[in-house]
Design a protein around this motif. Structure first.
Motif, PDB file in Angstrom:
ATOM      1  N   ILE A   1       0.813  -1.215   0.000  1.00 33.33           N
ATOM      2  CA  ILE A   1       0.000   0.000   0.000  1.00 33.33           C
ATOM      3  C   ILE A   1       0.850   1.269   0.000  1.00 33.33           C
ATOM      4  N   GLY A   2       2.139   1.126   0.293  1.00 33.30           N
ATOM      5  CA  GLY A   2       3.020   2.287   0.281  1.00 33.30           C
ATOM      6  C   GLY A   2       2.866   3.156   1.521  1.00 33.30           C
ATOM      7  N   CYS A   3       3.668   4.203   1.558  1.00 31.58           N
ATOM      8  CA  CYS A   3       3.630   5.111   2.714  1.00 31.58           C
ATOM      9  C   CYS A   3       4.157   6.479   2.284  1.00 31.58           C
ATOM     10  N   ARG A   4       3.284   7.459   2.275  1.00 32.51           N
ATOM     11  CA  ARG A   4       3.675   8.827   1.923  1.00 32.51           C
ATOM     12  C   ARG A   4       4.263   9.578   3.105  1.00 32.51           C
ATOM     13  N   ASN A   5       3.640   9.392   4.250  1.00 33.65           N
ATOM     14  CA  ASN A   5       4.070  10.090   5.464  1.00 33.65           C
ATOM     15  C   ASN A   5       4.831   9.111   6.351  1.00 33.65           C
ATOM     16  N   ILE A   6       6.138   9.024   6.138  1.00 35.79           N
ATOM     17  CA  ILE A   6       6.952   8.033   6.842  1.00 35.79           C
ATOM     18  C   ILE A   6       7.271   8.516   8.254  1.00 35.79           C
ATOM     19  N   LYS A   7       6.906   7.691   9.218  1.00 33.01           N
ATOM     20  CA  LYS A   7       7.287   7.937  10.607  1.00 33.01           C
ATOM     21  C   LYS A   7       8.336   6.904  10.976  1.00 33.01           C
ATOM     22  N   LYS A   8       9.576   7.351  11.026  1.00 28.44           N
ATOM     23  CA  LYS A   8      10.679   6.412  11.227  1.00 28.44           C
ATOM     24  C   LYS A   8      10.617   5.776  12.611  1.00 28.44           C
ATOM     25  N   GLY A   9      10.576   4.457  12.610  1.00 33.03           N
ATOM     26  CA  GLY A   9      10.588   3.704  13.847  1.00 33.03           C
ATOM     27  C   GLY A   9      11.985   3.197  14.138  1.00 33.03           C
TER      28      GLY A   9
END
Length: 208
Positions: free
Chosen positions: A161-169
């Motif tokens: 699904i992808g990820c536009r707003n990446i929140k780095k874990g």
């Protein structure tokens, strides 16, 4: 001396946390996927369900072994310079047990000048596959490993699904730190409407 001791303790705590995150995250993601698949097929295909449960037990055993070695102070995958292609293939075979389609291509002659490069490449693949299953809901992953004269390139692309707003874990941050430590570069993100791509470029120089 007290400062050095506290720093050493903090570094060791971070090392163990990072190793446990990587190993536990990957193992549990595969187990959850296999168990969900088993629940769906338990009535329709008992024999296939039994096979998946056997695979889940193997994955759990391997994960437990890696956790024990992490805590004892050794890397879960103590790779030699010439093992990375073999180890990635083995990692992919475990992941394929969940039903996901993974295509692995290798270009160039495998030549790695230091085991640390193999360890970093392996961990990038493991984290990328884990995220594709856990977050991306992907059905297909493409892994490409390129050996060039002075560098190694790794591409991991999925159709999730992808990820536009990446929140780095913890996982992505850990990968960035590992790649930075060996003077490499790491880029990732979604291009187009779907999918997630990771690209690592590592200068293949001898590390003392």
């Amino acid at each position: 001396m007290e400062y050095k001791e506290k720093l050493a303790i903090a570094n060791e705590r971070n090392r163990i946390s990072r190793e446990l995150h990587d190993t536990l995250g990957h193992t549990l993601t595969l187990l959850v996927t296999l168990i969900k698949s088993s629940r769906i097929n338990i009535k329709k295909d008992p024999e296939e369900t039994e096979n998946k449960l056997i695979q889940a037990a193997d994955i759990a055993s391997e994960g437990l072994k890696q956790i024990r070695t992490s805590i004892s102070g050794w890397l879960p995958e103590k790779l030699n310079s010439g093992q990375i292609t073999y180890e990635i293939r083995k990692l992919i075979e475990f992941a394929k047990d969940t039903g996901i389609d993974i295509d692995f291509s290798v270009y160039g002659k495998e030549r790695i000048n230091a085991p640390v490069y193999s360890e970093v490449l392996y961990k990038i693949c493991r984290e990328a596959i884990t995220n594709s299953l856990r977050h991306g809901k992907a059905t297909k992953i493409i892994v490409i490993l390129k050996f060039k004269q002075k560098e190694i390139q790794l591409f991991v692309n999925d159709d999730g699904i992808g990820c536009r707003n990446i929140k780095k874990g913890f996982g992505l941050i850990g990968l960035e730190e590992r790649v930075k430590d060996i003077n490499g570069t790491l880029s990732y993100g979604t291009s187009g409407n779907r999918g997630f791509n990771i690209h690592a470029k590592i200068p293949n120089k001898v590390i003392s």
